[in-house]
Design an enzyme around this catalytic site. Structure first.
Site, short mmCIF file in Angstrom:
data_model
loop_
_atom_site.label_atom_id
_atom_site.label_comp_id
_atom_site.label_asym_id
_atom_site.label_seq_id
_atom_site.Cartn_x
_atom_site.Cartn_y
_atom_site.Cartn_z
N SER A 126 -5.67 1.68 7.41
CA SER A 126 -4.25 1.49 7.69
C SER A 126 -4.05 0.98 9.10
O SER A 126 -4.83 1.31 10.01
CB SER A 126 -3.55 2.85 7.55
OG SER A 126 -2.25 2.81 8.12
N TYR A 150 -2.78 12.36 9.56
CA TYR A 150 -3.05 11.28 8.60
C TYR A 150 -3.77 10.12 9.29
O TYR A 150 -4.79 9.63 8.82
CB TYR A 150 -1.73 10.78 7.98
CG TYR A 150 -1.85 9.44 7.31
CD1 TYR A 150 -2.51 9.30 6.10
CD2 TYR A 150 -1.35 8.29 7.92
CE1 TYR A 150 -2.65 8.06 5.51
CE2 TYR A 150 -1.49 7.04 7.34
CZ TYR A 150 -2.14 6.93 6.13
OH TYR A 150 -2.29 5.70 5.56
N LYS A 154 -7.77 8.33 8.92
CA LYS A 154 -8.14 6.93 8.73
C LYS A 154 -9.07 6.47 9.85
O LYS A 154 -10.04 5.74 9.61
CB LYS A 154 -6.88 6.05 8.68
CG LYS A 154 -6.01 6.28 7.44
CD LYS A 154 -6.75 5.93 6.16
CE LYS A 154 -5.98 6.30 4.91
NZ LYS A 154 -6.75 6.10 3.66
N1 UFG Z 1 12.77 3.39 8.23
C1 UFG Z 1 14.13 3.57 8.24
N2 UFG Z 1 14.67 4.37 7.28
C2 UFG Z 1 13.92 4.97 6.31
C3 UFG Z 1 12.51 4.78 6.32
C4 UFG Z 1 11.98 3.98 7.30
O1 UFG Z 1 14.85 3.06 9.10
O2 UFG Z 1 14.47 5.70 5.47
C5 UFG Z 1 12.19 2.46 9.23
C6 UFG Z 1 11.14 3.08 10.12
O3 UFG Z 1 11.74 3.64 11.25
C7 UFG Z 1 10.28 1.85 10.43
C8 UFG Z 1 10.36 1.01 9.17
O4 UFG Z 1 11.54 1.43 8.51
O5 UFG Z 1 10.84 1.12 11.48
C9 UFG Z 1 9.19 1.19 8.22
O6 UFG Z 1 9.02 2.56 7.94
P1 UFG Z 1 8.07 3.07 6.76
O7 UFG Z 1 8.17 4.56 6.71
O8 UFG Z 1 8.35 2.32 5.52
O9 UFG Z 1 6.65 2.60 7.24
P2 UFG Z 1 5.88 2.96 8.59
O10 UFG Z 1 5.66 1.68 9.29
O11 UFG Z 1 6.48 4.06 9.35
O12 UFG Z 1 4.56 3.59 7.97
C10 UFG Z 1 3.60 2.79 7.37
C11 UFG Z 1 2.82 3.59 6.33
C12 UFG Z 1 2.06 4.70 6.99
C13 UFG Z 1 1.28 4.21 8.15
C14 UFG Z 1 2.18 3.45 9.11
C15 UFG Z 1 1.47 2.87 10.28
O13 UFG Z 1 3.69 4.14 5.38
O14 UFG Z 1 1.15 5.22 6.03
O15 UFG Z 1 2.77 2.36 8.39
O16 UFG Z 1 0.57 1.92 9.87
F1 UFG Z 1 0.73 5.24 8.83
#
Ligand code: UFG
Length: 332
Positions: A126, A150, A154
């Site tokens: 990841s 988590y 990784k």
């Molecule tokens: N976000 C929102 N509202 C939500 C969910 C997310 O605004 O309800 C925003 C987050 O703040 C972020 C973006 O949308 O800016 C993406 O968020 P996600 O939760 O979809 O994804 P992340 O980038 O946080 O996480 C992903 C993977 C994880 C991994 C991470 C870092 O889901 O497993 O990338 O690589 F750890």
């Protein structure tokens, strides 16, 4: 040449799409899954999407005897290992469960592979291994760090794989660092169906479009980005899946351990994703600005150039296509 591929976690969201593309590439697939975060329906869906049959074994990757049997009974030649727990918040609450499954499962599987004499391995890593990257787009050479259990699993997994490859040159191991997987198979028959409340942005946006959620909470609008909301590199899961096939097919011509980014190389903001999903669904998706989510970074975008140079792979599908395919899968 057709190979016998073991796909662990093959009933999950990414795993089922990887299974489809491995089958489409002409290989035979054996799926192992324990259904902790996936559904039995994925198996017939993979078969329907490809017109091919898969062998399915319900087992846990921490079960060494079961792994030895699967590898031996099906003459497995290479393993794509995706079975793992993946929720950042949950990993903070239940670290032992993450170490037991993600590290314990990996070590057990590798040990079983060595016993049977299978040395080709593709690992589901990841972009989380980059922590809060200073340099965006992020090259594979960027410093690695973890900010939660988590992410630790990784990062540790990559270190274990590197150590293993040094210890015995029969191993050929690639770790694929996923950026943000979205989208679904174009047939709409396979989709992301997280158990419980969605954590990630696309499932939340789709829940709001379906009417199962009043509005999307946008976590922060004061980042140093195009519109203040978080920027991510959203890669279509079919592109991600074809990256696994490219990695798999490169294993026999190389040795040792290496890691590759799988991303588009360009990022979009939370508000841009909501707009793309509104356009694809024809529904005006409501949102509300909320506080930043602890642990989130402003921007995470891949430099995917090494995967293109070495694996001959690059992502082809944009966010509009990902939203259209996701919406189609939701409507079914
Ligand atoms: N976000 C929102 N509202 C939500 C969910 C997310 O605004 O309800 C925003 C987050 O703040 C972020 C973006 O949308 O800016 C993406 O968020 P996600 O939760 O979809 O994804 P992340 O980038 O946080 O996480 C992903 C993977 C994880 C991994 C991470 C870092 O889901 O497993 O990338 O690589 F750890």
């Amino acid at each position: 040449m057709a190979q016998q591929i073991l796909v662990t976690g093959g009933a999950g969201y990414i795993g089922s799409h990887v299974a489809v593309e491995v089958l489409n590439a002409g290989h035979d697939v054996v799926i192992v899954d324990n259904f902790v975060n996936s559904s039995h329906e994925s198996i017939p869906a993979v078969e329907a999407a490809t017109g091919k049959s898969v062998t399915f074994v319900e087992a846990d990757v921490t079960d060494r005897a079961a792994m030895v049997s699967v590898l031996r009974d099906h003459n497995i030649t290479a393993v794509i290992h995706m079975a793992a727990l993946k929720a950042v918040g949950e990993s903070v609450d239940q670290p032992l469960s993450y170490y037991a499954n993600n590290i314990g499962g990996l070590v057990t599987l590798l040990d079983a592979m060595a016993e049977v004499g299978v040395y080709q391995f593709v690992f589901s890593s990841s972009a989380t291994v980059y922590g809060d990257a200073k340099e965006v787009p992020i090259p594979e050479s960027a410093p690695l760090s973890a900010t939660n259990p988590y992410g630790q699993t990784k990062l540790m997994a990559e270190q274990i794989l590197g150590d293993l490859a040094v210890s015995d040159d029969r191993w050929s191991i690639l770790a694929l660092r996923y950026f943000n997987p979205v989208g679904a198979h174009p047939s709409g028959t396979i989709s992301e169906a997280p158990k419980g409340k969605p954590n990630n942005l696309m499932p939340s946006v789709m829940a709001a479009a379906r009417g199962d959620l009043d509005q999307v909470m946008v976590f922060g609008d004061d980042y140093d980005t195009v519109d203040g909301t978080g920027v991510r590199d959203y890669i279509h899961v079919m592109d991600l899946a074809s990256g696994h096939v490219a990695a798999l097919e490169s294993l026999s011509a190389r040795a040792g351990f290496d890691a590759y980014n799988l991303g588009l190389g360009s990022g979009i903001s939370v508000l841009e994703l909501i707009a793309a999903a509104s356009k694809a669904s024809g529904i005006d998706i409501a949102y509300e600005i909320a506080d930043r989510r602890p642990g989130d970074v402003a921007a995470s975008v891949a430099d995917p150039s090494r995967a293109k140079a070495d694996l001959g792979w690059s992502a082809k599908l944009d966010i509009d296509r990902a939203c259209q395919d996701t919406w189609r899968s939701q409507k079914r």
